[in-house]
Design a protein around this motif. Sequence first.
Motif, PDB file in Angstrom:
ATOM      1  N   VAL A  56       1.160  -0.958   0.050  1.00 33.94           N
ATOM      2  CA  VAL A  56      -0.247  -0.285  -0.189  1.00 33.94           C
ATOM      3  C   VAL A  56       0.640   1.233   0.015  1.00 33.94           C
ATOM      4  O   VAL A  56       0.515   2.595  -0.967  1.00 33.94           O
ATOM      5  CB  VAL A  56      -0.647  -0.243   1.034  1.00 33.94           C
ATOM      6  CG1 VAL A  56      -1.685   1.580   0.846  1.00 33.94           C
ATOM      7  CG2 VAL A  56      -2.223  -0.865   1.496  1.00 33.94           C
ATOM      8  N   CYS A  57       1.618   1.119   0.505  1.00 33.67           N
ATOM      9  CA  CYS A  57       3.210   2.232   0.439  1.00 33.67           C
ATOM     10  C   CYS A  57       3.437   2.652  -0.576  1.00 33.67           C
ATOM     11  O   CYS A  57       3.460   3.903  -0.888  1.00 33.67           O
ATOM     12  CB  CYS A  57       4.033   2.599   1.633  1.00 33.67           C
ATOM     13  SG  CYS A  57       3.190   2.254   3.276  1.00 33.67           S
ATOM     14  N   TRP A  58       4.213   1.780  -1.578  1.00 32.81           N
ATOM     15  CA  TRP A  58       4.320   1.867  -2.454  1.00 32.81           C
ATOM     16  C   TRP A  58       3.220   2.836  -3.919  1.00 32.81           C
ATOM     17  O   TRP A  58       3.435   3.459  -4.383  1.00 32.81           O
ATOM     18  CB  TRP A  58       5.175   1.250  -3.464  1.00 32.81           C
ATOM     19  CG  TRP A  58       5.407   1.520  -4.587  1.00 32.81           C
ATOM     20  CD1 TRP A  58       4.793   1.793  -6.309  1.00 32.81           C
ATOM     21  CD2 TRP A  58       7.195   1.509  -5.110  1.00 32.81           C
ATOM     22  NE1 TRP A  58       6.065   1.963  -6.850  1.00 32.81           N
ATOM     23  CE2 TRP A  58       7.033   2.050  -6.238  1.00 32.81           C
ATOM     24  CE3 TRP A  58       7.844   2.037  -3.663  1.00 32.81           C
ATOM     25  CZ2 TRP A  58       8.390   3.000  -6.491  1.00 32.81           C
ATOM     26  CZ3 TRP A  58       9.401   2.737  -4.081  1.00 32.81           C
ATOM     27  CH2 TRP A  58       8.946   3.145  -5.235  1.00 32.81           C
ATOM     28  N   ARG A  59       2.004   2.110  -3.299  1.00 37.74           N
ATOM     29  CA  ARG A  59       0.923   2.677  -4.494  1.00 37.74           C
ATOM     30  C   ARG A  59       0.559   3.825  -3.913  1.00 37.74           C
ATOM     31  O   ARG A  59       0.596   5.264  -4.713  1.00 37.74           O
ATOM     32  CB  ARG A  59      -0.427   1.787  -3.758  1.00 37.74           C
ATOM     33  CG  ARG A  59      -1.583   2.379  -4.992  1.00 37.74           C
ATOM     34  CD  ARG A  59      -2.907   1.182  -4.610  1.00 37.74           C
ATOM     35  NE  ARG A  59      -3.575   1.411  -3.284  1.00 37.74           N
ATOM     36  CZ  ARG A  59      -4.008   0.217  -2.855  1.00 37.74           C
ATOM     37  NH1 ARG A  59      -4.153  -1.073  -3.569  1.00 37.74           N
ATOM     38  NH2 ARG A  59      -4.946   0.364  -1.919  1.00 37.74           N
ATOM     39  N   SER A  60       0.527   4.145  -2.673  1.00 41.90           N
ATOM     40  CA  SER A  60       0.677   5.805  -2.227  1.00 41.90           C
ATOM     41  C   SER A  60       1.688   7.100  -2.208  1.00 41.90           C
ATOM     42  O   SER A  60       1.189   8.112  -3.413  1.00 41.90           O
ATOM     43  CB  SER A  60      -0.170   5.856  -0.947  1.00 41.90           C
ATOM     44  OG  SER A  60       0.486   7.332  -0.220  1.00 41.90           O
ATOM     45  N   PHE A  61       3.267   6.082  -2.619  1.00 41.98           N
ATOM     46  CA  PHE A  61       4.155   6.970  -3.108  1.00 41.98           C
ATOM     47  C   PHE A  61       3.967   7.259  -4.620  1.00 41.98           C
ATOM     48  O   PHE A  61       4.353   8.986  -5.104  1.00 41.98           O
ATOM     49  CB  PHE A  61       5.800   6.285  -2.828  1.00 41.98           C
ATOM     50  CG  PHE A  61       6.626   6.959  -3.373  1.00 41.98           C
ATOM     51  CD1 PHE A  61       6.715   6.034  -5.066  1.00 41.98           C
ATOM     52  CD2 PHE A  61       7.280   8.040  -2.524  1.00 41.98           C
ATOM     53  CE1 PHE A  61       8.226   6.779  -5.194  1.00 41.98           C
ATOM     54  CE2 PHE A  61       8.161   8.350  -3.268  1.00 41.98           C
ATOM     55  CZ  PHE A  61       8.970   8.302  -4.579  1.00 41.98           C
ATOM     56  N   ALA A  62       3.693   6.463  -5.474  1.00 42.65           N
ATOM     57  CA  ALA A  62       3.256   6.249  -6.688  1.00 42.65           C
ATOM     58  C   ALA A  62       2.198   7.313  -7.600  1.00 42.65           C
ATOM     59  O   ALA A  62       2.571   8.276  -8.337  1.00 42.65           O
ATOM     60  CB  ALA A  62       3.664   4.969  -7.272  1.00 42.65           C
ATOM     61  N   ILE A  72      -4.057   9.810  -0.591  1.00 44.25           N
ATOM     62  CA  ILE A  72      -3.306   8.737  -0.008  1.00 44.25           C
ATOM     63  C   ILE A  72      -4.382   7.684  -0.041  1.00 44.25           C
ATOM     64  O   ILE A  72      -5.201   7.697  -0.610  1.00 44.25           O
ATOM     65  CB  ILE A  72      -4.220  10.142   1.572  1.00 44.25           C
ATOM     66  CG1 ILE A  72      -4.116  11.397   0.938  1.00 44.25           C
ATOM     67  CG2 ILE A  72      -4.997   9.283   2.636  1.00 44.25           C
ATOM     68  CD1 ILE A  72      -4.956  12.416   2.577  1.00 44.25           C
ATOM     69  N   GLN A  73      -3.988   6.963   0.520  1.00 41.87           N
ATOM     70  CA  GLN A  73      -4.330   5.445   0.569  1.00 41.87           C
ATOM     71  C   GLN A  73      -4.971   5.044   1.916  1.00 41.87           C
ATOM     72  O   GLN A  73      -4.648   5.015   2.533  1.00 41.87           O
ATOM     73  CB  GLN A  73      -3.249   3.990   0.177  1.00 41.87           C
ATOM     74  CG  GLN A  73      -3.066   4.906  -1.052  1.00 41.87           C
ATOM     75  CD  GLN A  73      -3.423   4.428  -2.572  1.00 41.87           C
ATOM     76  OE1 GLN A  73      -4.783   3.573  -2.283  1.00 41.87           O
ATOM     77  NE2 GLN A  73      -3.831   5.819  -3.631  1.00 41.87           N
ATOM     78  N   LYS A  87      -8.614  -7.011   2.403  1.00 41.61           N
ATOM     79  CA  LYS A  87      -9.481  -7.016   1.289  1.00 41.61           C
ATOM     80  C   LYS A  87      -8.465  -6.084   0.249  1.00 41.61           C
ATOM     81  O   LYS A  87      -9.106  -5.870  -0.592  1.00 41.61           O
ATOM     82  CB  LYS A  87     -10.465  -6.329   1.944  1.00 41.61           C
ATOM     83  CG  LYS A  87     -11.776  -6.816   2.389  1.00 41.61           C
ATOM     84  CD  LYS A  87     -13.265  -5.860   2.652  1.00 41.61           C
ATOM     85  CE  LYS A  87     -13.717  -7.473   3.387  1.00 41.61           C
ATOM     86  NZ  LYS A  87     -15.537  -6.620   3.581  1.00 41.61           N
ATOM     87  N   ASP A  88      -7.656  -6.264   0.577  1.00 44.90           N
ATOM     88  CA  ASP A  88      -6.563  -5.239  -0.262  1.00 44.90           C
ATOM     89  C   ASP A  88      -5.169  -5.899  -1.030  1.00 44.90           C
ATOM     90  O   ASP A  88      -4.731  -6.461  -0.431  1.00 44.90           O
ATOM     91  CB  ASP A  88      -5.988  -3.843   0.278  1.00 44.90           C
ATOM     92  CG  ASP A  88      -5.594  -2.668  -0.145  1.00 44.90           C
ATOM     93  OD1 ASP A  88      -5.682  -2.106  -0.358  1.00 44.90           O
ATOM     94  OD2 ASP A  88      -4.491  -3.541  -1.543  1.00 44.90           O
ATOM     95  N   LEU A 125      -3.117   3.243   7.110  1.00 44.02           N
ATOM     96  CA  LEU A 125      -3.712   4.636   6.234  1.00 44.02           C
ATOM     97  C   LEU A 125      -1.675   5.121   6.175  1.00 44.02           C
ATOM     98  O   LEU A 125      -0.959   5.022   6.217  1.00 44.02           O
ATOM     99  CB  LEU A 125      -4.025   5.306   7.438  1.00 44.02           C
ATOM    100  CG  LEU A 125      -4.159   7.127   6.836  1.00 44.02           C
ATOM    101  CD1 LEU A 125      -4.882   7.428   5.890  1.00 44.02           C
ATOM    102  CD2 LEU A 125      -4.302   7.670   8.099  1.00 44.02           C
ATOM    103  N   SER A 126      -1.886   5.028   4.323  1.00 45.60           N
ATOM    104  CA  SER A 126      -0.610   5.658   4.407  1.00 45.60           C
ATOM    105  C   SER A 126      -0.664   6.944   3.546  1.00 45.60           C
ATOM    106  O   SER A 126      -1.799   7.134   2.317  1.00 45.60           O
ATOM    107  CB  SER A 126      -0.516   4.826   3.093  1.00 45.60           C
ATOM    108  OG  SER A 126       0.231   2.943   3.417  1.00 45.60           O
TER     109      SER A 126
END
Length: 708
Positions: free
Chosen positions: A95-101, A105-106, A113-114, A128-129
């Motif tokens: 999730v962190c990389w998805r928020s960074f890229a 906010i994620q 479920k993710d 929460l990212s």
Amino acid sequence: MEKVEGPASIVSAQEGSFRLTEGSAMEIILRYLNEVDRAKSPQRACALATTIIAEQTRYSRPAIFLYNPRTDSLELTAYANHNPTAERITRGKGVCWRSFASEEIQVVNDVTKDPDYFQDMLDTQAELSVPIVWHGSVFGVLDVESSQRDCFSEEDVRFARLLAGILGSVLSHVETETQFRKNLERGKMFRANLIKAQEALNRALEETNAQKGAVEEHARIQRALIDVSRTLFVCRDARQLYLLIMEILVRELGFPTVLVFGRDHREAPLSCQASLGIELDLEQESLLMGGSGIVGHVVQTLEPYLCSDTAQDPYFDPDDYGTRSELVVPIRSGDFLWGLVVAIARRPGAYTLRDLETLTLVAGFMSVVLENIANLDMLAREIKLMRFLHGMVHELSGERDNRSIALRIIALLREAFDDMLVTVFDVREEGGRMEIFPMASSGSMEEAEGLWRDVVLRPGRLFQSTVAQAATSRKVVSVPDTDQASGYVRGHSDTRSELNIPILHGERVRGVLCFESPRPRTFTQDDEELFVILARHLGALWAVNDLLDMTELKAMRDGLTGIWNRRFLFSYLEGDGEDLVRRGGTLTLVMVDLRRFKLVNDTYGHAVGDEVLTTVAAFFYKRLEGVGFAGRYGGDEFLIVLPDKTLEEAERLVEELGRGVKELAFSVPELRTQANFGVASCPRDGVSIVEALRRADERMYEAKRRGT
């Protein structure tokens, strides 16, 4: 996109020296702003941020990952309340990389479920990212894990986003300071190279006398360049630099006809900053910078160009000055063009390769100095903006009146930016219709209201205005140059650039911040980002005040009838009522009692009794609109307040009210009711409102005993 270098070590929040006490989110943010100025490294700033998250959200376990371009991964920098097992997150993972890229906010309310979630702590249920972003640069991610699902509220997300923004600003300052030191080292390298060149030249002078004249000239230029470097590197203003370089080119280096083009700052357009031996009007300057000729060729290629004979040069455009030789050197920093140095002469072959080298060195000095000035200005501006936001939040946190908040905001902006006209507009939406009007202005409020009424509110023009466009679109509307903006609705005649920021809270637009400047292209991206943050704070403060007003208003209403209650009545009498009498006005009071109301309750029940009270109250409310108001005094008694009404006028109104009460119909067909009235006026029936109220009460009971 630029990134901060990866962290040298991981810092646990427990290792840091910062510990925060309990308090509101805003108080914690203010403490963080105060403490982070003393942070000596990104690691300590990150450790403080994780400490704040851990203390602000009971079930949260925060961590901060910063991007390391060497490993192309997110590396753990700080954490609190847990011991993360993942010290490095590789590209595309979690999730962190998805928020960074995505730079978004994620919020993952259920990690099971993710599909991108990878297990760090065994009992993690929610994550929460928040990307750490500042001025378009993404530095990393602030990540919070919790052992409870669906635990992150909107307040948690806003708090984490604000904290990440402040942390991004701190990391940006560190990056800026690093770049500034590199630029200083580059300047020292230039000076060291020049000194070495001078030493080599001195040795060449000892070895040969045949070329003494040329060597002496070369040495003179080199010495002049050393003096130039010393002089330029103490300069802290771009305009001063352009004038200074013009003087040096003529006095020290012997160029007879020179033009210097440049920018005041990075966002400014190129323009002629200094000239000698030639004068340009605006039309000629526009032609010269229009993209053609030798100047246009250098602007496109960013490479110096020497023309020894314009009659044979394919790029030269004929001019009115009889130019036969032209030398153009770009002032560049990487691919960014700060300006140009243009030397011209009326004879062919006037400039040599040595002149080209000299001007190239001078332009190199200028680019380093301009970059240093820009970095210093940016750093000073960032500090100024942070202090401004800090002061704004501190000063406005206890203010209850929205217009007072707007006036204080304008005063703070005037202190920080004294060359702008600032107007705060109030926006109200009712029944699908939007109304916009000025609320406060740094100029004349009378002038602002007049311009809005006479210019903008003319038929068909409201929603052409940039203020209305910002309100309806809920987006920032910027006009860099009003003279070039098609369809621009002009209010102030001297406005050349305008920036409109919607004041939002959630999905509701509450107002618009309008900034006007007499100079084109005044507002930078930094300004826009600051004013957007300011508008968000303003929208939140207004929303809180409105909520408090609604709560207070509800407390002033009678729960059964919906009209004013006894608390409001006495608040009015002690406040506005006393003021009215003190100014010489008249305040008339009417006490009302419903006849045989107890019999209604005993005969038909309390539900019918409540119906009688609400029906009478609704009748009073409707009939007294625009004349006065009524409130429930207690039980079956009402108090009618009539400002600026004489005793005689009130008595006529009472007769009408008595007839109206008799005619009221209820759910029980045979039920009818009557009222007893007692009227008194202040100061006629008493020097104080208390005396007048007592007299009205006595007269009501007299009427009750008489049955009239």
